[in-house]
Design an enzyme around this catalytic site. Structure first.
Site, short mmCIF file in Angstrom:
data_model
loop_
_atom_site.label_atom_id
_atom_site.label_comp_id
_atom_site.label_asym_id
_atom_site.label_seq_id
_atom_site.Cartn_x
_atom_site.Cartn_y
_atom_site.Cartn_z
N TYR A 32 48.25 43.94 41.94
CA TYR A 32 47.89 44.19 43.37
C TYR A 32 46.69 44.67 43.96
O TYR A 32 46.09 45.25 44.53
CB TYR A 32 49.03 45.55 43.91
N HIS A 33 45.60 43.76 43.24
CA HIS A 33 44.31 43.86 43.26
C HIS A 33 43.57 42.62 43.85
O HIS A 33 42.41 42.36 43.36
CB HIS A 33 43.62 44.77 42.18
N PRO A 34 43.82 42.03 44.83
CA PRO A 34 43.12 40.87 45.26
C PRO A 34 41.89 41.26 45.98
O PRO A 34 41.76 42.12 46.88
CB PRO A 34 44.18 40.07 46.35
#
Length: 539
Positions: A471-473
């Site tokens: 969850y770190h774009p």
């Protein structure tokens, strides 16, 4: 409707920016958010992240899907993103991690002047209200409440001991003098007052307390559809709120804070981006900017899962649900107990090779079975250990599916397209498997889910079958000086006036850690940049 500043997106960056800019009563600010107020029971109760992250149903969550990933068995991977004031800080695990100082020095080396570690540290400190950590690297007075966990589980302390078995020292502060080691994460959680134990999202910290300001307008359930351009200047936004279309005018600036997926999508819908992408969807080219949507980076993560013979974890069987229910009273009255857990209680930063100088792997230790982002429920007690590669070499992109603003963006992380990433992730899984077999975890170690044969091919097959985002774009509107940069170091969109991007999409490279605290830092610094520009123009 006319304002000095219009901000598209009320997530971690947008909430901070709206609060900081509206501190000046002489200017007006309008914030547009597609989701709701960000004040629900699910958001406020940390353990309820389990109900939101799966996207089934879509509770405060965009629940995006990627394009088929060729290097992950052509799977469409999952991309949860927050849809409420506070954005993903309203549905995340609340972990407060800044990354490694060298990450920001590298930003500066890549052309992001003024974003080196010594320049950004004051903005981390400005936001931080830390109840526990002390010293020159921390601050106790900022609006974002940061604290040690209220009621960590015994298994999490056993995890730290297990990591010691692979020579990883205990580290009480991942944001301190060194990142290397294992310990318990600090979390963005209220630590004083009647909200003790509740989630402290970016909206709860910065925005909710000031929403009564007369110079601040917050429009929820309103989606930005297009930037209005007059020549090379942004003059406003077209937005849709329920069934009515809004034309919002900006006297000074339009600011995009819609995240690594939403901000490039909005630029493209407005005719700003690569010409071939725009023409493919019959969108007139208003401003050719080849880097829009490119440079997508994300932390690819692989999960190891065990059932537990002991019930002192978070389980989703009848007994486990009863434990959660019994946790309501201590949570409500004292801000303690099982409902305060972020899930990912323990963590570690380690190196895949002995010749490295800084960690290239991160571990999240979760006191529950997390299988396919909680979309595959197991009626059993258990725990999960995640490992992700911190600085992937693979690059993807974000584009349009069509010219309809209501359509989700086309997301292609291109995971494992660079073979170096697979080698690093495999090394991380091997290290984690070794640690998770330690005696310290033996009382909780039952049947392993998804065991693989011990061969290199078996491990590779398991990764390709199950690995996915943590969850770190970032990076799709990156800052810099070269031709593929989208914004300059002041976060102004190149070649246009009155238009900035302020969110995780401007990061030139993914940092070595969770991205929420760095996104808040970016917004804090952006507020000063915008303030300085206003003062200069008013001279």
């Amino acid at each position: 409707m006319e304002y000095d500043y219009i901000i598209a997106g009320g997530g971690s960056a947008g909430a901070v920016l709206a609060a900081r800019l509206s501190e000046d009563p002489s200017i007006t600010v309008c914030l547009i958010e597609a989701g709701g107020q960000g004040k629900s029971f699910l958001i406020n109760t940390p353990a309820m992240v389990a109900a939101m992250v799966s996207g089934r149903p879509r509770l405060h969550n965009w629940a995006f899907r990627t394009e088929p990933q060729p290097h992950l068995n052509n799977r469409r991977c999952y991309q949860p993103r927050g849809k409420a004031l506070g954005g993903s800080s309203a549905i995340n695990a609340m972990l407060y991690v800044r990354g490694h100082p060298s990450d920001y020095d590298q930003w500066a080396d890549l052309g992001a002047d003024g974003w080196d570690w010594q320049s950004v540290l004051p903005y981390f400190l400005k936001s931080e209200g830390n109840s526990a950590a002390v010293g020159p690297l921390h601050n106790a007075e900022g609006p974002l409440q940061v604290t040690d966990q209220q009621s960590p589980h015994a298994i999490t302390h056993a995890f730290v001991q297990a990591m010691a078995d692979i020579q990883l020292p205990e580290n009480p502060d991942f944001n301190g003098e060194t990142q290397f080691g294992a310990g318990l994460y600090q979390v963005t959680q209220f630590h004083t007052g009647p909200r003790k134990g509740r989630r402290c999202s970016a909206a709860a910290a910065f925005l909710h307390p000031v929403m009564s300001r007369p110079n601040l307008t917050v429009l929820t359930h309103a989606r930005a559809e297009r930037i209005v351009l007059d020549g090379n200047r942004a003059k406003g936004l077209i937005a849709k709120q329920k069934n009515r279309r809004l034309s919002l005018k900006a006297r000074r600036e339009v600011i995009l804070s819609a995240g690594a997926f939403g901000s490039p999508q909005l630029l493209l819908l407005s005719g700003i981006g690569p010409e071939e992408e725009l023409r493919a969807h019959n969108i007139p080219v208003a401003h050719a900017l080849p880097g829009v949507g490119r440079n997508l980076q994300d932390h690819l993560d692989h999960t190891l899962i065990w059932r537990s013979p002991r019930p002192d974890v978070v389980g989703f069987n009848p007994a486990g649900l009863m434990r959660l229910l019994r946790g309501w009273r201590p949570f409500r009255e004292h801000g303690t107990g099982v409902l305060t857990t972020p899930g990912a209680e323990g963590g570690a930063f380690l190196m895949s090779r002995p010749d490295l100088q800084i960690p290239d792997l991160q571990v999240h230790f979760v006191v529950a079975i997390v299988d396919d982002h909680m979309r595959r429920i197991h009626l059993a007690d258990g725990w999960s250990a995640h490992v992700c590669l911190l600085r992937p070499e693979s690059r993807g992109h974000v584009g349009l599916r069509d010219a309809n603003p209501a359509s989700p963006p086309r997301i292609d992380p291109n995971f494992l397209s660079d073979p170096r990433d697979l080698a690093t992730l495999k090394a991380g899984v091997r290290l984690l498997e070794q640690a998770m077999s330690a005696d310290a975890l033996a009382p909780w170690r039952g049947q392993r889910l998804y065991p693989h044969d011990n061969s290199d091919a078996g491990l590779e097959a398991d990764i390709r079958a199950r690995a996915d985002t943590i969850y770190h774009p970032v990076g799709t509107c990156r800052m810099g000086r070269d031709t593929m940069a989208v914004v300059d170091p002041d976060l102004r969109v190149k070649g246009l006036e009155g238009l900035r991007v302020v969110d995780a999409s401007v990061m030139p490279r993914l940092i070595g850690g969770n991205t929420n605290a760095p996104t808040i830092m970016i917004a804090e610094r952006a507020a000063d940049l915008i303030r300085a520009a206003r003062e200069m123009s008013d001279v």
